[in-house]
Design an enzyme around this catalytic site. Structure first.
Site, PDB file in Angstrom:
ATOM      1  N   GLY A   1      34.190  20.409  71.077  1.00 54.62           N
ATOM      2  CA  GLY A   1      33.742  21.489  70.188  1.00 54.62           C
ATOM      3  C   GLY A   1      32.262  21.713  70.374  1.00 54.62           C
ATOM      4  O   GLY A   1      31.439  20.879  70.010  1.00 54.62           O
TER       5      GLY A   1
ATOM      6  N   SER B   1      24.867  21.326  69.073  1.00 60.78           N
ATOM      7  CA  SER B   1      25.038  19.870  69.226  1.00 60.78           C
ATOM      8  C   SER B   1      24.823  19.458  70.683  1.00 60.78           C
ATOM      9  O   SER B   1      24.280  18.379  70.962  1.00 60.78           O
ATOM     10  CB  SER B   1      26.425  19.436  68.749  1.00 60.78           C
ATOM     11  OG  SER B   1      27.431  20.207  69.399  1.00 60.78           O
TER      12      SER B   1
ATOM     13  N   SER C   1      41.170  21.071  74.595  1.00 63.55           N
ATOM     14  CA  SER C   1      40.656  19.705  74.635  1.00 63.55           C
ATOM     15  C   SER C   1      41.756  18.660  74.797  1.00 63.55           C
ATOM     16  O   SER C   1      41.595  17.683  75.527  1.00 63.55           O
ATOM     17  CB  SER C   1      39.830  19.452  73.364  1.00 63.55           C
ATOM     18  OG  SER C   1      40.328  18.402  72.612  1.00 63.55           O
TER      19      SER C   1
ATOM     20  N   ASP D   1      34.145  17.530  67.002  1.00 63.42           N
ATOM     21  CA  ASP D   1      33.609  18.645  66.209  1.00 63.42           C
ATOM     22  C   ASP D   1      34.359  19.926  66.572  1.00 63.42           C
ATOM     23  O   ASP D   1      33.769  20.994  66.736  1.00 63.42           O
ATOM     24  CB  ASP D   1      32.105  18.775  66.485  1.00 63.42           C
ATOM     25  CG  ASP D   1      31.410  19.672  65.464  1.00 63.42           C
ATOM     26  OD1 ASP D   1      32.021  19.981  64.424  1.00 63.42           O
ATOM     27  OD2 ASP D   1      30.252  20.069  65.720  1.00 63.42           O
TER      28      ASP D   1
ATOM     29  N   HIS E   1      39.460  22.714  62.740  1.00 62.15           N
ATOM     30  CA  HIS E   1      39.602  22.020  61.458  1.00 62.15           C
ATOM     31  C   HIS E   1      41.016  22.009  60.899  1.00 62.15           C
ATOM     32  O   HIS E   1      41.223  21.566  59.772  1.00 62.15           O
ATOM     33  CB  HIS E   1      38.666  22.651  60.420  1.00 62.15           C
ATOM     34  CG  HIS E   1      37.231  22.340  60.671  1.00 62.15           C
ATOM     35  ND1 HIS E   1      36.214  22.853  59.911  1.00 62.15           N
ATOM     36  CD2 HIS E   1      36.649  21.558  61.595  1.00 62.15           C
ATOM     37  CE1 HIS E   1      35.050  22.400  60.369  1.00 62.15           C
ATOM     38  NE2 HIS E   1      35.295  21.622  61.392  1.00 62.15           N
TER      39      HIS E   1
ATOM     40  N   HIS F   1      32.186  15.253  62.877  1.00 68.38           N
ATOM     41  CA  HIS F   1      31.439  16.211  62.064  1.00 68.38           C
ATOM     42  C   HIS F   1      32.375  16.895  61.059  1.00 68.38           C
ATOM     43  O   HIS F   1      33.567  16.978  61.280  1.00 68.38           O
ATOM     44  CB  HIS F   1      30.767  17.267  62.952  1.00 68.38           C
ATOM     45  CG  HIS F   1      29.760  18.101  62.204  1.00 68.38           C
ATOM     46  ND1 HIS F   1      29.736  19.477  62.263  1.00 68.38           N
ATOM     47  CD2 HIS F   1      28.758  17.736  61.369  1.00 68.38           C
ATOM     48  CE1 HIS F   1      28.729  19.918  61.500  1.00 68.38           C
ATOM     49  NE2 HIS F   1      28.125  18.886  60.939  1.00 68.38           N
ATOM     50  N   ASP F   2      31.790  17.389  59.985  1.00 74.10           N
ATOM     51  CA  ASP F   2      32.519  18.107  58.935  1.00 74.10           C
ATOM     52  C   ASP F   2      33.451  17.196  58.144  1.00 74.10           C
ATOM     53  O   ASP F   2      34.566  17.593  57.794  1.00 74.10           O
ATOM     54  CB  ASP F   2      33.294  19.315  59.501  1.00 74.10           C
ATOM     55  CG  ASP F   2      32.377  20.259  60.257  1.00 74.10           C
ATOM     56  OD1 ASP F   2      31.389  20.720  59.661  1.00 74.10           O
ATOM     57  OD2 ASP F   2      32.621  20.501  61.450  1.00 74.10           O
TER      58      ASP F   2
HETATM   59 MG    MG Z   1      31.207  21.064  62.948  1.00 73.27          MG
END
Ligand code: MG
Length: 203
Positions: free
Chosen positions: A39, A45, A117, A134, A137, A162-163
């Protein structure tokens, strides 16, 4: 960090504190294996991680289909029409990503892998010292990314997620659920956290 391009000027969702933490652990990760992010969006990032990799004369691998996650699609909360490709009728963050990597002088460091991915993770064989999850979601995507990539971490390797929002009011739950699953597996222990970024270590 002294960078040719401030990562915070790049579109993205990572805070300066979170970026600094990624950079800190990337250094340790590079001493154990390769560092990869799942991601990338427009490369915020990526810039934090790749700057550390460049200093160490190493590579930074970045996986993204560059079509945006579910929450980035038209009509959803995080849609951004500046990354809409009208011909493809789809999001395309790759041009911005590429522009940012070039502007940061990191084209020799960042290896972009453009595609799904989970499919790439299935054929990947190089041991990882650090993995940043990342990506999308939804539970299906977050879980598929974890399953495809976490097993490539070496002992002592770092898994950054992350998140991670413990309170559903702050955001979607799948990254939190994946983080909890990793910790409950007995294979990982939590070593650090800032904002919604959690860093686990492979035992
Ligand atoms: Mg994120």
């Amino acid at each position: 960090m002294n960078l040719p391009l401030d990562p915070q000027t790049v579109k993205g969702f990572l805070s300066p504190d979170e970026g600094a933490m990624l950079a800190h652990y990337a250094k340790a990760g590079l001493s154990l294996g390769e560092v990869i992010e799942i991601g990338a969006w427009c490369g915020r990032s990526t810039l934090y991680l790749a700057t550390v990799a460049a200093k160490a004369n190493r590579l930074l691998f970045s996986v993204d289909h560059h079509r945006g996650s579910e929450e980035n699609q038209p009509g959803w909360e995080w849609f951004d029409d500046e990354v809409w490709d009208d011909e493809a009728k789809a999001i395309d963050t790759l041009p911005q990503f590429r522009k940012n990597i070039r502007a940061a002088n990191l084209e020799q460091t960042v290896i972009a892998m453009v595609g799904p991915s989970a499919a790439i993770g299935l054929v990947w064989q190089t041991p990882l010292g650090m993995l940043l999850l990342d990506g999308g979601h939804t539970m299906q995507t977050a879980l598929a990314d974890y399953r495809a990539w976490a097993g490539h971490l070496v002992q002592g390797g770092l898994l950054a997620i992350h998140d991670v929002f413990p309170d559903p009011k702050d955001g979607g739950r799948p990254p939190f659920e994946v983080c909890k699953m990793a910790e409950n597996s007995g294979l990982f222990t939590r070593v650090d956290e800032v904002g919604s970024l959690v860093v686990l270590q492979r035992l």
